[in-house]
Design a protein around this motif. Structure first.
Motif, PDB file in Angstrom:
ATOM      1  N   ALA A 112      67.698  59.125  30.261  1.00 57.53           N
ATOM      2  CA  ALA A 112      66.693  60.008  31.107  1.00 57.53           C
ATOM      3  C   ALA A 112      65.437  59.091  31.443  1.00 57.53           C
ATOM      4  O   ALA A 112      64.686  59.348  32.642  1.00 57.53           O
ATOM      5  CB  ALA A 112      66.235  61.060  30.422  1.00 57.53           C
ATOM      6  N   ASN A 113      65.018  58.189  30.737  1.00 65.05           N
ATOM      7  CA  ASN A 113      63.958  57.230  31.149  1.00 65.05           C
ATOM      8  C   ASN A 113      64.422  55.880  32.044  1.00 65.05           C
ATOM      9  O   ASN A 113      63.375  55.702  32.994  1.00 65.05           O
ATOM     10  CB  ASN A 113      63.161  56.880  30.006  1.00 65.05           C
ATOM     11  CG  ASN A 113      62.304  57.703  29.355  1.00 65.05           C
ATOM     12  OD1 ASN A 113      61.260  58.379  29.888  1.00 65.05           O
ATOM     13  ND2 ASN A 113      62.684  58.567  28.289  1.00 65.05           N
ATOM     14  N   LYS A 114      65.571  55.593  32.140  1.00 63.23           N
ATOM     15  CA  LYS A 114      65.982  54.377  32.591  1.00 63.23           C
ATOM     16  C   LYS A 114      66.264  54.828  33.972  1.00 63.23           C
ATOM     17  O   LYS A 114      65.842  54.129  35.045  1.00 63.23           O
ATOM     18  CB  LYS A 114      67.103  53.825  32.216  1.00 63.23           C
ATOM     19  CG  LYS A 114      67.551  52.628  32.766  1.00 63.23           C
ATOM     20  CD  LYS A 114      68.872  52.060  31.988  1.00 63.23           C
ATOM     21  CE  LYS A 114      69.496  50.697  33.041  1.00 63.23           C
ATOM     22  NZ  LYS A 114      70.696  50.400  32.325  1.00 63.23           N
ATOM     23  N   ASN A 115      66.813  56.012  34.301  1.00 59.37           N
ATOM     24  CA  ASN A 115      67.136  56.410  35.780  1.00 59.37           C
ATOM     25  C   ASN A 115      67.550  57.894  35.766  1.00 59.37           C
ATOM     26  O   ASN A 115      68.467  58.548  35.577  1.00 59.37           O
ATOM     27  CB  ASN A 115      68.713  56.063  35.868  1.00 59.37           C
ATOM     28  CG  ASN A 115      69.300  56.099  37.292  1.00 59.37           C
ATOM     29  OD1 ASN A 115      68.780  56.883  38.134  1.00 59.37           O
ATOM     30  ND2 ASN A 115      70.125  55.313  37.983  1.00 59.37           N
ATOM     31  N   PRO A 116      66.181  58.463  35.791  1.00 62.98           N
ATOM     32  CA  PRO A 116      66.153  59.962  35.731  1.00 62.98           C
ATOM     33  C   PRO A 116      66.882  60.736  37.096  1.00 62.98           C
ATOM     34  O   PRO A 116      67.201  61.790  36.863  1.00 62.98           O
ATOM     35  CB  PRO A 116      64.546  60.323  35.953  1.00 62.98           C
ATOM     36  CG  PRO A 116      64.027  59.081  36.564  1.00 62.98           C
ATOM     37  CD  PRO A 116      64.813  58.024  35.860  1.00 62.98           C
ATOM     38  N   TRP A 117      67.147  59.927  38.127  1.00 61.28           N
ATOM     39  CA  TRP A 117      67.906  60.486  39.161  1.00 61.28           C
ATOM     40  C   TRP A 117      69.272  60.450  39.098  1.00 61.28           C
ATOM     41  O   TRP A 117      69.744  61.502  39.428  1.00 61.28           O
ATOM     42  CB  TRP A 117      67.586  59.323  40.574  1.00 61.28           C
ATOM     43  CG  TRP A 117      66.134  58.928  40.726  1.00 61.28           C
ATOM     44  CD1 TRP A 117      65.258  59.931  41.507  1.00 61.28           C
ATOM     45  CD2 TRP A 117      65.294  58.061  40.199  1.00 61.28           C
ATOM     46  NE1 TRP A 117      64.226  59.399  41.490  1.00 61.28           N
ATOM     47  CE2 TRP A 117      63.798  58.229  40.909  1.00 61.28           C
ATOM     48  CE3 TRP A 117      65.506  56.982  39.667  1.00 61.28           C
ATOM     49  CZ2 TRP A 117      62.987  57.415  40.422  1.00 61.28           C
ATOM     50  CZ3 TRP A 117      64.504  56.118  39.309  1.00 61.28           C
ATOM     51  CH2 TRP A 117      63.211  56.345  39.774  1.00 61.28           C
ATOM     52  N   GLU A 118      69.870  59.678  38.105  1.00 64.08           N
ATOM     53  CA  GLU A 118      71.118  59.827  38.074  1.00 64.08           C
ATOM     54  C   GLU A 118      71.156  61.099  36.939  1.00 64.08           C
ATOM     55  O   GLU A 118      72.063  61.909  37.099  1.00 64.08           O
ATOM     56  CB  GLU A 118      71.701  58.643  37.131  1.00 64.08           C
ATOM     57  CG  GLU A 118      73.089  58.543  36.867  1.00 64.08           C
ATOM     58  CD  GLU A 118      73.774  57.340  36.282  1.00 64.08           C
ATOM     59  OE1 GLU A 118      74.939  57.281  36.093  1.00 64.08           O
ATOM     60  OE2 GLU A 118      73.012  56.317  36.090  1.00 64.08           O
ATOM     61  N   ILE A 119      70.325  61.345  36.130  1.00 64.79           N
ATOM     62  CA  ILE A 119      70.563  62.223  34.987  1.00 64.79           C
ATOM     63  C   ILE A 119      70.410  63.475  35.715  1.00 64.79           C
ATOM     64  O   ILE A 119      71.167  64.681  35.357  1.00 64.79           O
ATOM     65  CB  ILE A 119      69.480  62.119  33.779  1.00 64.79           C
ATOM     66  CG1 ILE A 119      69.885  60.967  33.223  1.00 64.79           C
ATOM     67  CG2 ILE A 119      69.370  63.521  33.005  1.00 64.79           C
ATOM     68  CD1 ILE A 119      71.174  60.599  32.360  1.00 64.79           C
ATOM     69  N   ILE A 120      69.621  63.664  36.581  1.00 64.53           N
ATOM     70  CA  ILE A 120      69.221  65.220  37.458  1.00 64.53           C
ATOM     71  C   ILE A 120      70.776  65.375  38.044  1.00 64.53           C
ATOM     72  O   ILE A 120      71.054  66.484  38.172  1.00 64.53           O
ATOM     73  CB  ILE A 120      67.889  65.173  38.330  1.00 64.53           C
ATOM     74  CG1 ILE A 120      67.485  66.686  38.427  1.00 64.53           C
ATOM     75  CG2 ILE A 120      68.149  64.335  39.487  1.00 64.53           C
ATOM     76  CD1 ILE A 120      67.150  67.225  37.144  1.00 64.53           C
ATOM     77  N   GLN A 121      71.195  64.416  38.700  1.00 62.99           N
ATOM     78  CA  GLN A 121      72.307  64.575  39.662  1.00 62.99           C
ATOM     79  C   GLN A 121      73.446  65.129  38.588  1.00 62.99           C
ATOM     80  O   GLN A 121      74.355  65.975  38.837  1.00 62.99           O
ATOM     81  CB  GLN A 121      72.730  63.433  40.372  1.00 62.99           C
ATOM     82  CG  GLN A 121      71.873  63.249  41.338  1.00 62.99           C
ATOM     83  CD  GLN A 121      71.692  64.325  42.427  1.00 62.99           C
ATOM     84  OE1 GLN A 121      72.596  65.124  42.719  1.00 62.99           O
ATOM     85  NE2 GLN A 121      70.470  64.152  43.093  1.00 62.99           N
ATOM     86  N   LYS A 122      73.716  64.428  37.222  1.00 63.50           N
ATOM     87  CA  LYS A 122      74.727  64.703  36.362  1.00 63.50           C
ATOM     88  C   LYS A 122      74.430  65.881  35.906  1.00 63.50           C
ATOM     89  O   LYS A 122      75.575  66.955  35.600  1.00 63.50           O
ATOM     90  CB  LYS A 122      74.749  63.794  35.411  1.00 63.50           C
ATOM     91  CG  LYS A 122      75.532  62.655  35.937  1.00 63.50           C
ATOM     92  CD  LYS A 122      75.704  61.511  34.978  1.00 63.50           C
ATOM     93  CE  LYS A 122      76.515  60.064  35.569  1.00 63.50           C
ATOM     94  NZ  LYS A 122      76.707  59.090  34.597  1.00 63.50           N
TER      95      LYS A 122
END
Length: 156
Positions: A112-122
């Protein structure tokens, strides 16, 4: 969705591809034709419902990512306390109360801290080839709050 102008502008994911934001609100037929053209080559690889579902996502499912994640700090514009409650009722059954499941993936706090954009999409759209469901049935803020909570978790 922003391609070369978004989270993947640099680093190992850098592609130079322009992204899909310009297709928000476009006609599904335009998107489907592009997926089936020689450049993309998906003709005959999916059924028509899959093409329609993908086109619906591209034309109707995009969000203003800068409204939910601060680009420089990578911090979610959510309420971590609410996110903790949502996580406990919606996510913990699969990810565990300690946020460390499944065992073959890095801790959620790290992701969540490394790539929050990927986490929100998933969170919004599910994880392909996994049991993780899409949470689009909930208001967007629920997913943003969960992301804010995940960002408070240990990274190791």
């Amino acid at each position: 969705m922003m391609g070369k102008d978004g989270a993947y502008a640099s680093g190992s994911y850098k592609t130079g591809i322009g992204g899909l934001t310009h297709l928000q609100g476009a006609d599904n037929a335009v998107v489907i034709a592009a997926m089936k053209d020689a450049t993309h080559g998906f003709a005959g690889k999916m059924d028509e419902q899959d093409f329609t579902d993908l086109a619906d996502f591209v034309t109707k499912g995009q969000i203003d990512i800068d409204a939910v994640i601060e680009r420089e700090s990578k911090k979610a514009n959510g309420d971590a306390a609410n996110g903790s409650r949502y996580y406990g009722t919606v996510c913990a059954g699969c990810h565990g109360k300690d946020d460390m499941m499944p065992k073959d993936m890095p801790p959620l706090g790290k992701l969540a801290n490394k790539n929050p954009w990927e986490i929100i999409q998933k969170t919004l759209n599910g994880q392909p080839d996994e049991k993780m469901p899409a949470m689009r049935a909930f208001d967007l803020q629920v997913s943003v709050d969960i992301l804010a909570y995940l960002q408070t978790l240990p990274k190791e």
